[in-house]
Write an enzyme that holds these catalytic residues in place. Structure first.
Site, PDB file in Angstrom:
ATOM      1  N   MET A  55       0.874  -1.107  -0.127  1.00  0.00           N
ATOM      2  CA  MET A  55      -0.018  -0.009   0.067  1.00  0.00           C
ATOM      3  C   MET A  55       0.794   1.313   0.128  1.00  0.00           C
ATOM      4  SD  MET A  55      -2.869   1.474  -0.146  1.00  0.00           S
ATOM      5  CE  MET A  55      -2.813   3.329  -0.240  1.00  0.00           C
ATOM      6  N   GLU A  56       0.501   1.963  -1.092  1.00  0.00           N
ATOM      7  CA  GLU A  56       1.597   3.203  -1.256  1.00  0.00           C
ATOM      8  C   GLU A  56       1.399   4.391  -0.555  1.00  0.00           C
ATOM      9  OE1 GLU A  56      -1.390   1.990  -3.246  1.00  0.00           O
ATOM     10  OE2 GLU A  56      -2.476   4.114  -3.908  1.00  0.00           O
ATOM     11  N   ASN A  57       0.945   4.280   0.795  1.00  0.00           N
ATOM     12  CA  ASN A  57       1.008   5.649   1.637  1.00  0.00           C
ATOM     13  C   ASN A  57       2.052   6.403   1.359  1.00  0.00           C
ATOM     14  OD1 ASN A  57      -1.405   4.199   3.120  1.00  0.00           O
ATOM     15  ND2 ASN A  57       0.347   2.912   4.187  1.00  0.00           N
ATOM     16  N   HIS A  70       5.695  -0.917  -8.308  1.00  0.00           N
ATOM     17  CA  HIS A  70       4.229  -0.542  -8.252  1.00  0.00           C
ATOM     18  C   HIS A  70       3.902   0.398  -7.317  1.00  0.00           C
ATOM     19  CE1 HIS A  70      -0.256  -1.515  -8.979  1.00  0.00           C
ATOM     20  NE2 HIS A  70      -0.174  -1.046  -7.733  1.00  0.00           N
ATOM     21  N   GLU A  71       4.440   0.212  -5.963  1.00  0.00           N
ATOM     22  CA  GLU A  71       4.124   1.079  -5.052  1.00  0.00           C
ATOM     23  C   GLU A  71       4.928   2.332  -5.272  1.00  0.00           C
ATOM     24  OE1 GLU A  71       1.597   0.287  -3.537  1.00  0.00           O
ATOM     25  OE2 GLU A  71       1.514  -1.782  -3.744  1.00  0.00           O
ATOM     26  N   HIS A  81       3.215   4.645  -7.619  1.00  0.00           N
ATOM     27  CA  HIS A  81       2.154   5.466  -7.144  1.00  0.00           C
ATOM     28  C   HIS A  81       2.448   6.681  -6.461  1.00  0.00           C
ATOM     29  CE1 HIS A  81      -1.489   3.032  -7.407  1.00  0.00           C
ATOM     30  NE2 HIS A  81      -0.931   2.055  -6.824  1.00  0.00           N
ATOM     31  N   GLU A 113      -4.125   2.902 -10.838  1.00  0.00           N
ATOM     32  CA  GLU A 113      -3.616   1.278 -10.489  1.00  0.00           C
ATOM     33  C   GLU A 113      -3.037   0.941 -11.787  1.00  0.00           C
ATOM     34  OE1 GLU A 113      -3.066  -0.093  -8.049  1.00  0.00           O
ATOM     35  OE2 GLU A 113      -4.412   1.399  -6.601  1.00  0.00           O
TER      36      GLU A 113
HETATM   37 ZN   LIG Z   1      -1.728   0.108  -6.533  1.00  0.00          ZN
END
Ligand SMILES: [Zn+2]
Ligand SMILES: *[C@@H]1O[C@H](CO)[C@@H](O)[C@H](O)[C@H]1NC(C)=O
Ligand SMILES: *[C@@H]1O[C@H](CO)[C@@H](O)[C@H](O)[C@H]1NC(C)=O
Ligand SMILES: *[C@@H]1O[C@H](CO)[C@@H](O)[C@H](O)[C@H]1NC(C)=O
Length: 974
Positions: free
Chosen positions: A336-338, A370-371, A374, A393
């Site tokens: 999760m990209e917080n 991926h993160e 983001h 996404e």
């Molecule tokens: Zn994502």
């Protein structure tokens, strides 16, 4: 218009899509946090659960869960004191600076599982407008909306601070602010608290305007005990002891940049960290359990390369002074990209070269990249609403590949993208139960449902298509302009289209009569994709587009179209031609035998969405092949006339390397799926696969195996399986021989990866040399100690599965005990899957029980992986299906929160269903449990659609395929 959501497929691996692993194991064998550990806990919990997800009503009627737009937040001060080692409550307060856009008497904000201290609520005016006070406070649990009704009107242009104190709760649902436990090497329980806010769970931690379009700055303040560390999006600026609370301090973090609530994050734990100084302006750290710190090296080393590359690519620096990544023992998603605090499951951030396979290393890299992507697509520029989820996404997925490919240039990642992303989603997107990637959603339940393969993989695939039809430099320029224009703000897909069109026209790479919007709306606003059929005449080819659907002429079981459930034979020509008048704007690229050029991926001709046919001229004459969709950059399939298919087959047979490896994968995947859809005869499609005995590249092989997996599933219980098995072995054994069973650490990544698939399939098909090697190694493994390395992690899954499948109780127990002792996530995951390979029915039965029993040693989050391993076993499938039918209600309760697990177990249990009897059982299941299907309603629809399609396919094609295999067999032996 809200129909599309009704047709969603849920078969799909929710967010795990990011890594391609349906179920990832996390570290703890203990089902942590399932029980409440303090005396006050249970009572306290009761109070909360009245409004939690387990009995959250389905979204009904027209009441919208959206917030009014009359107020906008600009700043939050959030103070939270979680009692992690106490009664699990949270003392909290928020001060939200709100600006009044339209006069109103109500403050409406999102909230769930929070007890408000009503008397503390007040509005303080910031510009001496008339004071207002709160008259009444109400809460709507269905819509998750809190309302303060005021005694006067808030006037336009004024600003207030909304203050509230409240009590929250550290839940065990892996959402909001939640608790988690792990055991250290000494076996001591260590508790921690972490957040998972995306998409709609920030509101569980503190009341807020919990929609991505409401950006604000945040001051986060966390109270912690001194033996723990607190981490948040921004650097710590002060730690102050709390008066009268010994051993506690308040940590204050610096103010964030303007951002959405769903990427706020914090973590309070006793983790250790490793630091990288590779980034110029950013301190980068990887946090994990201290016992696993040695597994953080790869993540520490690879991330700076990716981040720096993307900074250059977008020409926009990462804006934060620090970046933390943390591996959690319990995590809902892979990653999760917080912003500034990216969190992962352990398996997606930690890598141990001795015990983790190349596949798990590559998955880790995908998720990490991926993160990181983001941080621009999602964090800097955010989709205005979840309907455009694919905007973040799709880009994170595709730009992640590009960034990761830079860091690992020899892994062929951009080639792998085609078989990892495009091929699987092309199958899903040709079902009636697919949905457009841009889709209207309102309620949190609906929002959760679009975190699926379609948003991620189709999103990424059509972005790749755009990159090629615009050319890379234009694409880059358009993206940079888009990001710069909208940074710290939110965007809709039309914004992106605007900047890309501008760049395309400036550069002349996009014809002036076209806009990106015109083209791309046809790909994002409706589901599905076309098949392009090619008819050649002399040096011309006529191309036509039709909607490609696997399941008969264009109707679906739900929504606007009807699936003909009584269809027993797929009609030939299953592409839908009648009901659809509007098609797609299709970028056409091609090359030919006389002048093969597989690098020209910029559009040569555009096919318009009015479905008029397109002429290509100047081709070689009909004695030579042509290939359309160079490097499969377009999101569509291609069907040729039979003469061309024949020439392609001959080319593959005589010298396949003339054709680009992506196009070889494409020919295999298109041919077999066109046959499945009734548009190409099976003998032609199967003939294409025959060249594989000389194919040694990973990508075409992977595409082929995905398709063979389907055939294997269909044949496994039928008399003809022996013939299919022999045919597949005749193809795979040369590959197996070329890589060998024994792993060599110095082999290139792709060689190792090839070995993974060759060994897996050879053993699965019962190839004696493979089975014997595995069995021997398994024996040694049983005798060995924990830290000894008996075989390469790349053959681990196969060795364990083979050993357990030919062994009995002793072998199973030995593996189970290793599972409980392992410190490495990917090793645990491999063992967990392999344990489902036993042929002992009673052991499988017990394993199934354990999967759904708290504290059995199998975590709740891994239960569906275990179920899947059992269902995938020929001996276990019926067991799993019976279990599901008998225990559905218990399973529903076990997976209380609306997780993806319910849909997964349905999908796993039914994956191979292809008989009328099973269809009947499935229908009965559906009607028996109507109203009690939880979040599996659509998964069940989808399973039923697939099972019916399979029945029809078996009916139509089984004999034909069998006959082809028989002829093949005779020609081999004769
Ligand atoms: Zn994502
Ligand atoms: C206090 O506020 C909550 C909403 O947070 C509301 O449901 C409840 O009725 C209020 N209680 C009183 C006594 O007003
Ligand atoms: C920190 O200290 C508290 C209070 O003494 C204790 O309960 C807890 O287990 C400790 N936590 C960790 C992670 O060591
Ligand atoms: C907090 O952020 C501001 C603005 O970026 C910066 O000027 C300041 O130095 C930061 N404070 C600390 C203690 O890092």
């Amino acid at each position: 218009m809200k129909i599309s959501i009704m047709k969603l497929i849920l078969l799909i691996l929710m967010v795990t899509a990011a890594s391609g692993e349906p179920d990832l194991l996390s570290e703890q064998a203990e089902a942590s946090g399932v029980e409440i550990v303090t005396e006050i806990g249970p009572i306290f919990q009761k109070e909360f659960e009245t409004a939690t997800t387990c009995d959250r009503p389905q979204h009904q009627g027209n009441a919208s869960a959206r917030l009014p737009t009359v107020l906008t937040p600009s700043h939050y001060v959030v103070r939270l004191q979680p009692f992690i080692n106490g009664n699990l409550s949270i003392h909290g307060s928020v001060d939200i600076t709100i600006n009044v856009v339209e006069a109103t008497r109500r403050v409406v904000i999102n909230m769930i599982d929070i007890i408000t201290k009503n008397e503390t609520v007040q509005l303080v005016s910031l510009n001496s407008s008339a004071p207002v006070s709160v008259m009444q406070q109400t809460y709507d649990p269905k819509l998750q909306l809190y309302t303060a009704v005021l005694d006067g009107e808030l006037t336009v242009g004024s600003s207030y601070i909304f203050h509230m104190e409240f009590q929250g709760y550290l839940n065990d649902k892996l959402v909001g602010f939640y608790r988690s436990m792990y055991r250290d090497a000494q076996g001591t329980e260590k508790w921690l608290a972490a957040t998972q806010f995306s998409p709609t769970d920030a509101r569980r931690a503190f009341p807020c305007f919990d929609e991505p379009g409401f950006k604000a700055t945040f001051d986060i303040q966390l109270a912690r005990q001194t033996n723990m560390t607190a981490i948040s999006n921004m650097p710590l600026i002060s730690s102050e002891p709390i008066d009268g609370e010994d051993g506690w301090v308040w940590d204050t973090f610096n103010t964030t940049l303007p951002m959405s609530t769903y990427i706020v994050g914090f973590l309070i734990c006793d983790f250790g960290s490793v630091t990288s100084n590779e980034l110029n302006h950013t301190v980068y750290k990887v946090w994990t359990r201290k016992d696993a710190l040695n597994q953080a090296t790869y993540a520490r080393d690879v991330a700076p390369d990716i981040l720096t590359y993307l900074e250059d690519y977008f020409n926009i620096p990462f804006p934060l002074p620090k970046l933390d990544m943390a591996a959690l023992p319990d995590f809902k998603f892979n990653g999760m990209e917080n912003w500034g605090l990216i969190m992962y499951r352990e398996i997606a951030l930690l890598y141990d070269p001795q015990f983790s396979s190349v596949a798990s290393q590559q998955n880790l890299g995908y998720v990490l990249a991926h993160e990181i992507a983001h941080q621009w697509f999602g964090n800097l520029v955010t989709p205005h609403w979840w309907s455009d989820l694919w905007l973040k996404e799709g880009f994170a997925s595709y730009m992640g590949y590009i960034g990761f490919n830079y860091a690992e240039p020899t892994w062929g990642l951009l080639d792998q993208f085609v078989m990892d992303y495009i091929h699987p989603v092309l199958v899903l997107d040709s079902l009636h139960s697919s949905h457009p990637i841009s889709v209207e959603v309102d309620h949190p339940d609906e929002i959760s449902e679009i975190f699926d393969v379609i948003s991620y993989r189709k999103g990424a695939s059509i972005i790749r298509m755009m990159q090629h039809f615009l050319t890379e430099s234009t694409y880059k320029k358009g993206l940079t302009n888009y990001l710069n224009a909208l940074k710290f703000d939110s965007a809709k897909q039309d914004d992106l289209w605007h900047y890309l069109t501008e760049a395309g026209h400036e550069d002349g790479s996009l014809p002036s009569e076209l806009t990106v919007k015109l083209v791309m709306d046809t790909w994002t606003l409706k589901e599905g994709y076309p098949v392009i059929s090619v008819m050649r005449q002399n040096t011309k080819a006529t191309l036509e587009q039709e909607w490609f659907r696997l399941g008969g002429a264009g109707n679906s079981s739900r929504g606007r179209a009807k699936f003909a459930s009584d269809t027993t034979k797929p009609s030939s020509g299953t592409a839908n031609s009648s009901s659809e008048t509007v098609g797609w704007w299709v970028p056409i690229t091609y090359t030919s035998q006389s002048n093969p050029n597989f690098n020209r991926t910029h559009t040569q001709q555009w096919m318009s969405d009015d479905r008029k046919s397109l002429q290509i001229t100047g081709l070689p004459n009909m004695t030579q092949w042509i290939i359309i969709n160079v490097q499969e950059t377009g999101y569509y399939r291609v069907n040729y006339d039979s003469a061309t298919w024949k020439m392609l087959h001959e080319q593959l047979k005589s010298n396949h390397s003339v054709i680009h490896l992506i196009n070889r994968a494409q020919l295999l995947d298109d041919a077999l799926n066109l046959a499945r859809g009734g548009l190409l005869d099976y003998p032609t499609a199967l003939t294409i696969t025959a060249y594989l005995e000389k194919e040694y590249d990973f990508v075409p092989w992977s595409s082929a195996l995905m398709n063979f997996d389907y055939l294997k599933d269909m044949f496994e219980r039928a008399g003809g399986y022996g013939l299919l098995k022999n045919y597949l072995l005749s193809l795979i054994v040369p590959l197996y021989d070329s890589v060998g069973f024994d792993d060599n650490v110095h082999d290139p990544h792709l060689t190792k990866y090839k070995r993974v698939i060759a060994v897996k399939w050879a053993c699965k098909l019962g190839y004696a040399p493979c089975v014997n090697s595995s069995a021997a190694l398994f024996e040694q493994w049983m005798q060995s100690s924990n830290n000894e390395s008996i075989f390469s992690p790349n053959v681990q899954r196969t060795v364990l599965c083979t050993g357990i499948s030919i062994g009995g109780e002793k072998e199973w127990n030995a593996a189970w005990s290793r599972y409980t002792q392992s410190n490495v996530g990917s090793e645990k995951s491999d063992i967990l899957s392999a344990l489902g390979c036993t042929k002992e029915v009673w052991i499988l039965s017990r394993y199934l029980e354990w999967a759904f029993t708290p504290n059995s040693g199998i975590r709740k989050q891994d239960a569906s992986q275990v179920f899947g391993a059992i269902a995938d076993n020929t001996v276990g499938r019926d067991l799993a299906w019976n279990y599901l039918q008998d225990r559905w209600i218990q399973i529903l309760e076990y997976f209380s929160s609306g997780s993806g697990h319910l849909s997964k177990v349905i999908k796993y249990a039914t994956a191979t269903f292809n008989t009328p009897l099973l269809v009947k059982e499935l229908e009965k299941f559906q009607s028996d449990y109507e109203g009690h299907l939880g979040s599996a309603v659509r998964a069940l629809d989808q399973a039923l659609e697939s099972a019916k399609l399979n029945v029809a396919s078996m009916d139509a094609y089984y004999d034909i395929i069998l006959q082809w295999l028989e002829n093949k067999d005779q020609s081999h032996s004769g």
